[in-house]
Design a protein around this motif. Sequence first.
Motif, mmCIF file in Angstrom:
data_model
loop_
_atom_site.group_PDB
_atom_site.id
_atom_site.type_symbol
_atom_site.label_atom_id
_atom_site.label_comp_id
_atom_site.label_asym_id
_atom_site.label_seq_id
_atom_site.Cartn_x
_atom_site.Cartn_y
_atom_site.Cartn_z
ATOM 1 N N UNK A 129 46.753 45.438 34.213
ATOM 2 C CA UNK A 129 46.081 44.285 33.614
ATOM 3 C C UNK A 129 45.278 44.665 32.367
ATOM 4 N N UNK A 130 44.762 45.882 32.373
ATOM 5 C CA UNK A 130 43.852 46.295 31.294
ATOM 6 C C UNK A 130 44.652 46.683 30.058
ATOM 7 N N UNK A 131 45.197 45.664 29.456
ATOM 8 C CA UNK A 131 46.148 45.827 28.381
ATOM 9 C C UNK A 131 45.521 45.293 27.093
ATOM 10 N N UNK A 132 45.071 46.197 26.242
ATOM 11 C CA UNK A 132 44.364 45.811 25.020
ATOM 12 C C UNK A 132 45.074 46.452 23.836
ATOM 13 N N UNK A 133 45.159 45.720 22.707
ATOM 14 C CA UNK A 133 45.820 46.288 21.521
ATOM 15 C C UNK A 133 45.143 47.572 21.078
ATOM 16 N N UNK A 134 43.811 47.594 21.154
ATOM 17 C CA UNK A 134 43.089 48.806 20.765
ATOM 18 C C UNK A 134 43.156 49.812 21.917
ATOM 19 N N UNK A 189 39.909 51.407 23.540
ATOM 20 C CA UNK A 189 39.182 50.524 24.455
ATOM 21 C C UNK A 189 39.961 50.383 25.758
ATOM 22 N N UNK A 190 41.274 50.283 25.630
ATOM 23 C CA UNK A 190 42.104 50.197 26.830
ATOM 24 C C UNK A 190 41.858 51.413 27.734
ATOM 25 N N UNK A 191 41.859 52.596 27.125
ATOM 26 C CA UNK A 191 41.665 53.801 27.920
ATOM 27 C C UNK A 191 40.260 53.827 28.530
ATOM 28 N N UNK A 192 39.273 53.366 27.761
ATOM 29 C CA UNK A 192 37.900 53.331 28.284
ATOM 30 C C UNK A 192 37.818 52.418 29.506
ATOM 31 N N UNK A 193 38.509 51.291 29.438
ATOM 32 C CA UNK A 193 38.483 50.350 30.566
ATOM 33 C C UNK A 193 39.214 50.924 31.776
ATOM 34 N N UNK A 194 40.344 51.574 31.521
ATOM 35 C CA UNK A 194 41.082 52.189 32.637
ATOM 36 C C UNK A 194 40.230 53.294 33.265
ATOM 37 N N UNK A 195 39.625 54.127 32.414
ATOM 38 C CA UNK A 195 38.737 55.177 32.935
ATOM 39 C C UNK A 195 37.643 54.557 33.805
ATOM 40 N N UNK A 196 37.056 53.504 33.267
ATOM 41 C CA UNK A 196 35.946 52.860 33.975
ATOM 42 C C UNK A 196 36.409 52.309 35.327
ATOM 43 N N UNK A 197 37.627 51.740 35.349
ATOM 44 C CA UNK A 197 38.128 51.151 36.603
ATOM 45 C C UNK A 197 38.456 52.229 37.635
ATOM 46 N N UNK A 198 38.622 53.463 37.157
ATOM 47 C CA UNK A 198 39.029 54.518 38.084
ATOM 48 C C UNK A 198 37.924 55.552 38.334
ATOM 49 N N UNK A 199 36.811 55.435 37.605
ATOM 50 C CA UNK A 199 35.802 56.496 37.637
ATOM 51 C C UNK A 199 34.816 56.316 38.777
ATOM 52 N N UNK A 200 35.288 56.556 39.970
ATOM 53 C CA UNK A 200 34.339 56.664 41.068
ATOM 54 C C UNK A 200 33.852 55.369 41.664
ATOM 55 N N UNK A 201 34.313 54.220 41.163
ATOM 56 C CA UNK A 201 33.960 52.961 41.803
ATOM 57 C C UNK A 201 34.576 52.944 43.200
ATOM 58 N N UNK A 202 33.824 52.448 44.165
ATOM 59 C CA UNK A 202 34.314 52.497 45.553
ATOM 60 C C UNK A 202 35.238 51.341 45.908
ATOM 61 N N UNK A 203 35.297 50.311 45.093
ATOM 62 C CA UNK A 203 36.087 49.122 45.432
ATOM 63 C C UNK A 203 35.629 48.561 46.772
ATOM 64 N N UNK A 204 34.328 48.523 46.949
ATOM 65 C CA UNK A 204 33.757 48.077 48.207
ATOM 66 C C UNK A 204 34.076 46.612 48.486
ATOM 67 N N UNK A 205 33.994 45.785 47.459
ATOM 68 C CA UNK A 205 34.234 44.357 47.659
ATOM 69 C C UNK A 205 35.697 44.082 48.006
ATOM 70 N N UNK A 206 36.665 44.681 47.259
ATOM 71 C CA UNK A 206 38.065 44.539 47.701
ATOM 72 C C UNK A 206 38.283 45.051 49.127
ATOM 73 N N UNK A 207 37.571 46.113 49.519
ATOM 74 C CA UNK A 207 37.744 46.645 50.883
ATOM 75 C C UNK A 207 37.332 45.599 51.917
ATOM 76 N N UNK A 208 36.191 44.960 51.710
ATOM 77 C CA UNK A 208 35.773 43.894 52.630
ATOM 78 C C UNK A 208 36.788 42.756 52.630
ATOM 79 N N UNK A 209 37.288 42.451 51.440
ATOM 80 C CA UNK A 209 38.313 41.408 51.333
ATOM 81 C C UNK A 209 39.503 41.729 52.242
ATOM 82 N N UNK A 210 40.025 42.952 52.141
ATOM 83 C CA UNK A 210 41.227 43.307 52.921
ATOM 84 C C UNK A 210 40.938 43.352 54.421
ATOM 85 N N UNK A 211 39.723 43.785 54.791
ATOM 86 C CA UNK A 211 39.406 43.849 56.221
ATOM 87 C C UNK A 211 39.364 42.445 56.822
#
Lengths: 326, 326
Positions: free
Chosen positions: B25-30, B33-55
């Motif tokens: 989804x993180x598809x930016x012409x620049x 910025x795209x790489x910064x967003x991908x890094x941010x989405x993968x840099x240690x975030x626990x995805x806690x809210x999606x986890x509760x969603x799936x449970x």
Amino acid sequence: MHSHWNDYPTIQNKLQVVCSFLEKQLNVRNKDIQQALIDFSQAGGKYLRPAFFFLFAEIGEQEKQNEEDLIKIASSIELLHMATLIHDDIIDDSPLRRGTMTIQSRYGKDIAVYTGDLLFTLFFEVLIDVMNGSPFMAMNAQAMKGLLLGELDQMHNRYNSNQTIDDYLLSVNGKTAELFWLACLEGAHFGHTSPEIEALAGDIGRNIGIAFQAYDDILDYTSDESTLQKPVLEDLTQGVYTIPLLLAKAQNSAAFEPFLRKKGNLTEEEAKKVASLVVAYQGVEQAKEFARTYTEKALADIRRLPAGHARDQLERLTRQLLARNY
Amino acid sequence: MHSHWNDYPTIQNKLQVVCSFLEKQLNVRNKDIQQALIDFSQAGGKYLRPAFFFLFAEIGEQEKQNEEDLIKIASSIELLHMATLIHDDIIDDSPLRRGTMTIQSRYGKDIAVYTGDLLFTLFFEVLIDVMNGSPFMAMNAQAMKGLLLGELDQMHNRYNSNQTIDDYLLSVNGKTAELFWLACLEGAHFGHTSPEIEALAGDIGRNIGIAFQAYDDILDYTSDESTLQKPVLEDLTQGVYTIPLLLAKAQNSAAFEPFLRKKGNLTEEEAKKVASLVVAYQGVEQAKEFARTYTEKALADIRRLPAGHARDQLERLTRQLLARNY
């Protein structure tokens, strides 16, 4: 409502209703911020995009139209516009917008970030209320995305003296033309015109948007602060090289090079020197020609619309955009 | 994927798919910025809210579920979360988030404003793709609005030494609990549980959210920078008075008054002194008790869910939130 619409009484009435609707939507627990948003929504904004929306709607089958829905859709467009203006002012550190203090200068960037975000939410809230399930939901998200990608392109090209006219067009297509495209297209669609008119409306909106931005960029080089109601040469000093500069630079790149090399360190004096070079190398003249080309494209398409009051008003309004103060 | 999920293999797999989906989804012409967003989405975030969603989804009727839709909805929640984090970091001028540089410190506030906006758009884009026409569209907009109003409340109360626990709760209910509410509710709904379980899920999410924020606020007073992976006492020096301080101040307002009166001019030394006063006046102990109350409410409701693997995991995950580093 802005005096601009005194000669367009039907539009003026509708824009007045949009203004009241927006006031009701801008409902925030913090009353200071609420008042700031209401002030901002009423402080001299022309509601140009809602006006184009209503003119295209007028072409459609009136008996099929839902007046309340049309007001809401027109308002959603203005909400999206307002949101981007508030965030633009953070980036530009602009003290003034529409002759009054920006949210950023009045309340600080913190409040400005969140109030802009809040307006994005209200934009979607109004859309969901009026068109949940419609394919136009996706088109609205696409427009917002195009707008932001255009802003990011512009950001990316700051202080880039190798920027081309194509780079400029790509950015302007997003940051400005996308919203005019949306306003005209939605007017035609929710006004129940025809698929042919919808397609025409989208094209007209896009070309008007590009011309509109080009004129705005020309004003930066030809106006004074009191007429413009915001600082002049702001784009230049912030490294946003717009169409007058790009066209002048194409005439004599070497004349501009020593100034542009200074990037963010350009003094006020030097910025004024660049502006005079832009004029000297026909940047303003050529940019007017550039804008005129897009306006003429739009006018030619407008003439292909069904004859009548709305078409006449559209033509008149589009011509007026050509006669702005410069 | 974060090692936190090693003991939850089914959830870990799903979160991995969310992570890949976000990257697409993180598809930016620049591309920077795209790489910064991908890094941010993968840099240690626990995805806690999606986890509760799936449970919560796991409790529902598996045969009715659309796995692809569930991935998209879980991703939309994380997109909204990421967007607010990026904008929070502008306001806090935070250099670090999740142990890496923030978008704001790496690219400047300009890029941070627009990338946050872009993630808001992607949030709606994914929602429109998966649930256009559903009443959950409006609930998502409501959640985003609640979240922003909570942030604005917090902003409004900065350096306000008369702030009450109710003010704190109102703000936290928005800025943190709203997203947990949404994640649990949507999990139950799109997982095809029952209206009763949906209502329970929403309540559980809200209480977990409040407890989660309270623990986060406790960490600010008890942790060190290397454990926290962001600056400590940041809230205090920025005038955000959280639950440990509010409860300690209720014991002896006069002890805090000379420090709080200094507002933004508190030195690092003085901030440390305030922190030691917060501990001395049982602010941390009482805040833990406060958080425990909300966690217990959530656990009691979790025990009312149908028995099984998902319920066990939910209980375990919620208990783990109680055992964070402090």
